[in-house]
Design an enzyme around this catalytic site. Sequence first.
Site, PDB file in Angstrom:
ATOM      1  N   GLY A   1       5.748  31.879  14.857  1.00 49.45           N
ATOM      2  CA  GLY A   1       6.774  32.250  15.835  1.00 49.45           C
ATOM      3  C   GLY A   1       7.704  33.369  15.421  1.00 49.45           C
TER       4      GLY A   1
ATOM      5  N   ASP B   1      12.018  31.679  14.686  1.00 40.05           N
ATOM      6  CA  ASP B   1      12.265  32.055  16.073  1.00 40.05           C
ATOM      7  C   ASP B   1      13.405  31.241  16.667  1.00 40.05           C
ATOM      8  OD1 ASP B   1      10.782  29.696  16.035  1.00 40.05           O
ATOM      9  OD2 ASP B   1       9.101  30.488  17.205  1.00 40.05           O
TER      10      ASP B   1
ATOM     11  N   ASP C   1      15.884  24.224  16.585  1.00 46.23           N
ATOM     12  CA  ASP C   1      15.861  23.178  17.617  1.00 46.23           C
ATOM     13  C   ASP C   1      16.373  21.881  16.994  1.00 46.23           C
ATOM     14  OD1 ASP C   1      15.320  21.691  19.889  1.00 46.23           O
ATOM     15  OD2 ASP C   1      13.160  21.709  19.652  1.00 46.23           O
TER      16      ASP C   1
ATOM     17  N   LYS D   1      19.252  26.530  19.835  1.00 41.64           N
ATOM     18  CA  LYS D   1      19.279  25.676  21.026  1.00 41.64           C
ATOM     19  C   LYS D   1      20.484  24.747  20.979  1.00 41.64           C
ATOM     20  CE  LYS D   1      14.883  24.663  22.610  1.00 41.64           C
ATOM     21  NZ  LYS D   1      13.741  23.770  22.926  1.00 41.64           N
TER      22      LYS D   1
ATOM     23  N   PHE E   1      12.999  24.588  27.308  1.00 44.13           N
ATOM     24  CA  PHE E   1      11.846  25.035  26.533  1.00 44.13           C
ATOM     25  C   PHE E   1      11.573  26.491  26.900  1.00 44.13           C
ATOM     26  CE2 PHE E   1       7.559  25.557  25.012  1.00 44.13           C
ATOM     27  CZ  PHE E   1       7.627  24.896  23.793  1.00 44.13           C
ATOM     28  N   VAL E   2      11.613  27.337  25.887  1.00 43.05           N
ATOM     29  CA  VAL E   2      11.497  28.775  26.149  1.00 43.05           C
ATOM     30  C   VAL E   2      10.269  29.380  25.468  1.00 43.05           C
ATOM     31  CG1 VAL E   2      13.971  29.153  26.526  1.00 43.05           C
ATOM     32  CG2 VAL E   2      13.045  29.306  24.198  1.00 43.05           C
TER      33      VAL E   2
ATOM     34  N   ASP F   1       5.963  30.211  21.682  1.00 37.85           N
ATOM     35  CA  ASP F   1       4.766  29.917  22.473  1.00 37.85           C
ATOM     36  C   ASP F   1       4.846  28.580  23.186  1.00 37.85           C
ATOM     37  OD1 ASP F   1       4.464  28.409  19.931  1.00 37.85           O
ATOM     38  OD2 ASP F   1       2.548  27.829  20.811  1.00 37.85           O
TER      39      ASP F   1
ATOM     40  N   ARG G   1       3.468  34.299  23.493  1.00 34.69           N
ATOM     41  CA  ARG G   1       4.229  34.888  22.375  1.00 34.69           C
ATOM     42  C   ARG G   1       4.516  36.362  22.626  1.00 34.69           C
ATOM     43  NH1 ARG G   1       4.206  31.115  18.173  1.00 34.69           N
ATOM     44  NH2 ARG G   1       2.273  29.975  17.849  1.00 34.69           N
TER      45      ARG G   1
HETATM   46  P1  IMP Z   1      12.675  22.221  14.858  1.00 34.64           P
HETATM   47  O1  IMP Z   1      11.956  21.870  13.596  1.00 34.64           O
HETATM   48  O2  IMP Z   1      12.757  21.076  15.831  1.00 34.64           O
HETATM   49  O3  IMP Z   1      14.007  22.903  14.660  1.00 34.64           O
HETATM   50  O4  IMP Z   1      11.739  23.204  15.651  1.00 34.64           O
HETATM   51  C1  IMP Z   1      11.551  24.469  15.278  1.00 34.64           C
HETATM   52  C2  IMP Z   1      10.189  24.928  15.731  1.00 34.64           C
HETATM   53  O5  IMP Z   1       9.767  24.302  16.953  1.00 34.64           O
HETATM   54  C3  IMP Z   1      10.265  26.392  16.002  1.00 34.64           C
HETATM   55  O6  IMP Z   1       9.828  27.121  14.874  1.00 34.64           O
HETATM   56  C4  IMP Z   1       9.352  26.581  17.185  1.00 34.64           C
HETATM   57  O7  IMP Z   1       8.050  26.867  16.710  1.00 34.64           O
HETATM   58  C5  IMP Z   1       9.296  25.255  17.868  1.00 34.64           C
HETATM   59  N1  IMP Z   1      10.159  25.225  19.068  1.00 34.64           N
HETATM   60  C6  IMP Z   1      11.338  24.600  19.226  1.00 34.64           C
HETATM   61  N2  IMP Z   1      11.842  24.798  20.451  1.00 34.64           N
HETATM   62  C7  IMP Z   1      10.954  25.592  21.088  1.00 34.64           C
HETATM   63  C8  IMP Z   1      10.931  26.172  22.409  1.00 34.64           C
HETATM   64  O8  IMP Z   1      11.825  26.026  23.244  1.00 34.64           O
HETATM   65  N3  IMP Z   1       9.838  26.933  22.680  1.00 34.64           N
HETATM   66  C9  IMP Z   1       8.830  27.141  21.800  1.00 34.64           C
HETATM   67  N4  IMP Z   1       8.828  26.641  20.559  1.00 34.64           N
HETATM   68  C10 IMP Z   1       9.883  25.862  20.215  1.00 34.64           C
HETATM   69 MG    MG Z   2       7.614  27.896  14.849  1.00 38.29          MG
END
Ligand code: IMP
Ligand code: MG
Length: 191
Positions: A59, A115, A118, A146, A168-169, A175, A181
Amino acid sequence: MTVQYLESPGKTLIHRDRIAARITELGREIADDLIADLQAEGLGADAPDRVVLLPVLTGAIIFTADLVRHMPLHLSMRMVTVSSYPGASTMSKGARLRSELPTDLEGRHVLVIDDILDTGQTLGLLKDLIAEQNPASIRICVLLDKQGVERKHDITADYVGFEIPNAFVVGCGLDYDGLYRNLPDIVAIEA
Ligand code: IMP
Ligand code: MG
């Protein structure tokens, strides 16, 4: 000529022109901070082997490619692969390191680039693993942060391109099931 994507999968949250302008600012800000760290060590922007960028595949590649072109200092780039969101799921299922982490980060300034922040599991995992190597500094940079999400790891990004609502973006490297992407704008997928 402006590239028109085949069909937008949703509503544009952030237009490509705003993204480009913000990444320019962010690159300069990060570079200034890193150069200040090097100067505190009696070094300059041309010091070799001091700064390591760690983009999280896949990403972060598009954001990173844009960002580094606004960072006028010597740096090396390594990649790490972390899996989360397997398949087409939009629910975070936890982070797992899928590649080796570089083992020579001790004493270096490390910038982790992703990217989006979350639930924080991806960056939390990486930060903990990198910290074990005693780097000179660890900074986290994300294009998107986010809001309104329950963080599963107590982590904040040092540099944020844009704060976005809990949607969700896709686009700019993000992606859905491996697609979108290459969208130049950040688009919220309609549920
Ligand atoms: P985390 O570990 O929950 O913080 O998620 C991070 C990873 O989840 C990012 O590197 C993204 O690959 C994916 N991700 C989280 N939210 C989104 C979204 O809204 N769209 C696409 N990928 C996301
Ligand atoms: Mg990722």
